[in-house]
Motif scaffolding. Structure first.
Motif, PDB file in Angstrom:
ATOM      1  N   THR A  80       0.792  -1.282   0.039  1.00 19.28           N
ATOM      2  CA  THR A  80       0.147   0.019  -0.023  1.00 19.28           C
ATOM      3  C   THR A  80       0.902   1.176  -0.036  1.00 19.28           C
ATOM      4  N   HIS A  81       2.111   1.283   0.698  1.00 13.70           N
ATOM      5  CA  HIS A  81       2.972   2.455   0.920  1.00 13.70           C
ATOM      6  C   HIS A  81       4.113   1.858   1.434  1.00 13.70           C
ATOM      7  N   SER A  82       5.208   3.095   1.258  1.00 12.41           N
ATOM      8  CA  SER A  82       6.504   2.627   1.400  1.00 12.41           C
ATOM      9  C   SER A  82       7.133   2.780   3.016  1.00 12.41           C
ATOM     10  N   HIS A  83       5.906   2.817   3.931  1.00 14.40           N
ATOM     11  CA  HIS A  83       6.555   2.918   5.086  1.00 14.40           C
ATOM     12  C   HIS A  83       7.069   1.426   5.501  1.00 14.40           C
ATOM     13  N   ARG A  84       8.023   1.359   6.602  1.00 14.23           N
ATOM     14  CA  ARG A  84       8.883   0.018   6.678  1.00 14.23           C
ATOM     15  C   ARG A  84       8.058  -0.817   7.272  1.00 14.23           C
ATOM     16  N   ASP A  85       7.125  -0.346   8.117  1.00  8.98           N
ATOM     17  CA  ASP A  85       6.082  -1.897   8.408  1.00  8.98           C
ATOM     18  C   ASP A  85       5.263  -2.277   7.332  1.00  8.98           C
ATOM     19  N   HIS A  86       5.333  -1.881   6.146  1.00  4.74           N
ATOM     20  CA  HIS A  86       4.408  -2.489   5.097  1.00  4.74           C
ATOM     21  C   HIS A  86       5.282  -3.033   3.968  1.00  4.74           C
ATOM     22  N   TYR A  87       6.674  -2.172   3.772  1.00  2.28           N
ATOM     23  CA  TYR A  87       7.204  -2.493   2.594  1.00  2.28           C
ATOM     24  C   TYR A  87       8.588  -3.360   2.763  1.00  2.28           C
ATOM     25  N   GLY A 181      -1.651  11.131   0.590  1.00  2.00           N
ATOM     26  CA  GLY A 181      -1.979  11.899   1.930  1.00  2.00           C
ATOM     27  C   GLY A 181      -1.184  11.338   2.837  1.00  2.00           C
ATOM     28  N   HIS A 182      -1.440  10.030   3.342  1.00  5.06           N
ATOM     29  CA  HIS A 182      -0.664   9.417   4.316  1.00  5.06           C
ATOM     30  C   HIS A 182       0.568   9.521   3.730  1.00  5.06           C
ATOM     31  N   THR A 183       0.883   8.848   2.644  1.00  2.16           N
ATOM     32  CA  THR A 183       2.199   9.063   1.919  1.00  2.16           C
ATOM     33  C   THR A 183       1.716   9.569   0.454  1.00  2.16           C
ATOM     34  N   GLY A 200      -5.146  -0.337   3.644  1.00  2.00           N
ATOM     35  CA  GLY A 200      -3.636   0.392   4.315  1.00  2.00           C
ATOM     36  C   GLY A 200      -3.732   1.144   5.467  1.00  2.00           C
ATOM     37  N   ASP A 201      -2.929   2.200   5.374  1.00  4.76           N
ATOM     38  CA  ASP A 201      -3.159   3.478   6.538  1.00  4.76           C
ATOM     39  C   ASP A 201      -3.811   4.481   6.345  1.00  4.76           C
ATOM     40  N   HIS A 202      -4.698   4.555   4.834  1.00  5.44           N
ATOM     41  CA  HIS A 202      -5.471   5.520   4.487  1.00  5.44           C
ATOM     42  C   HIS A 202      -6.560   5.628   5.480  1.00  5.44           C
TER      43      HIS A 202
HETATM   44 ZN   LIG Z   1       2.224   4.017   7.330  1.00  5.31          ZN
END
Ligand SMILES: [Zn+2]
Length: 337
Positions: A80-87, A181-183, A200-202
């Motif tokens: 969903t996005h490139s934050h470390r807990d996801h990517y 928005g979030h990223t 995701g985190d949206h």
């Molecule tokens: Zn995030």
């Protein structure tokens, strides 16, 4: 359900052929991140990859074993996005099994910036903190992060950059929807055959996502986030979030998040209406924080940084709307009504 029940390890059925797998985040306030395993004609696909920690592979393997599956069957991860807990664990899966990794195209500059920096310093957020007049906080955060363990291999580029549209995923019809928005490059994935939205985190069920916590330009992130919520206010899908249990309606939660930010704008406008000239740090100190509405000084350094950036995101939107006037005072933005 108790607030911790969603973190119970295992493969939790969502709909036919889809499982929610919470993976531990021991040092993180969010406590766990969900990845979703989708059974496909060729094996398994994941929505989000999780955080690459020493235990992540074992946790994922144990969970998948409970449904007779293995991480080696994962052929694609849609992140969903490139934050470390996801990517970062998606990249580790590729290293182990040749898994293909897919990420939103607008995450590209942020990922390139991480590679350039080659450390964990949230450089863009420190820049915003300085613009807010919180130079001491930026210095403290730099000192706390510059020597943190960091492995550039966790941040290798994906195999493909996604924009909106239906994914190449035989056996499922999943549509990527761009929700900046979030990223900047955040994606929500709609399952076109079930009422599920992987948000995701949206859209998170109980917390307000942080805004603009990423590297790169600061490009009115809250304005983008609000627009990405507006387009979902009538969405009847069920939330399958990255943090929390599956449930609740996307549209209802989008409206609640919009209301939260409207309330935030009202609080800030009230302060500005006093006629004072204020910095982002002044406003962050004035506002209550978290669901428990604690004072700014009760937050730890990291959360103070997030709070200051969030405050700047709101002030910038007020300035863009013409509600607030901004001028630069020696590199610090000063706002007035
Ligand atoms: Zn995030």
């Amino acid at each position: 359900m108790s607030s911790a029940a969603w973190r119970e390890p295992g493969c939790h059925p969502v709909v036919d052929g889809v499982f929610r797998i919470p993976l531990d985040l021991p040092q993180d306030g969010l406590r766990a991140v969900n990845v979703y395993a989708l059974e496909t004609d060729a094996g398994l696909a994941l929505i989000d990859g999780g955080w690459h920690r020493d235990d992540t592979h074992r946790e994922l393997a144990d969970a998948l074993a409970s449904i007779g599956r293995s991480p080696s069957e994962i052929h694609d991860v849609f992140v969903t996005h490139s934050h470390r807990d996801h990517y970062t664990f998606a990249v580790e899966l590729r290293r182990r099994y040749g898994t293909r990794v897919h990420l939103g195209a607008a995450e590209g500059p942020g990922l390139a910036a991480i590679a350039r920096l080659n450390n964990n310093v949230p450089e863009a957020s420190l820049r915003e903190a300085r613009r807010a007049g919180a130079g001491d906080l930026a210095d403290a955060m730099y000192a706390a992060t510059v020597d943190e363990p960091f492995d550039i291999a966790d941040w290798e580029a994906p195999d493909s950059w996604l924009t909106g549209g239906v994914l190449d995923l035989p056996g499922h019809r999943i549509e990527a929807v761009e929700t900046p928005g979030h990223t900047k490059g955040h994606l929500v994935f709609h399952d076109l055959d079930t009422p599920i939205a992987y948000t995701g985190d949206h859209i998170l069920p109980t917390i307000t996502p942080s805004i603009g916590f990423e590297l790169g330009d600061w490009d009115l992130p809250l304005g983008k986030f609000l627009a990405s919520l507006e387009m979902m206010v009538d969405d009847k899908r069920v939330i399958a979030p990255a943090h929390g249990a599956v449930g609740g309606e996307v549209g209802e939660r989008a409206r609640a998040l919009l209301e939260h930010h409207a309330g935030r704008f009202a609080e800030i406008e009230e302060l500005l209406a006093g006629g004072d000239r204020v910095t982002g740090l002044d406003v962050a100190r004035y506002l209550p924080w978290t669901r428990r509405r604690v004072p700014f000084t009760a937050l730890d350094t990291f959360n103070q940084l997030v709070a200051v950036c969030e405050t700047m995101a709101h002030l910038d939107v007020l300035a863009a709307r013409g509600t607030a006037h901004v001028h630069d005072r020696d590199g610090i933005d000063v706002f007035r009504i």
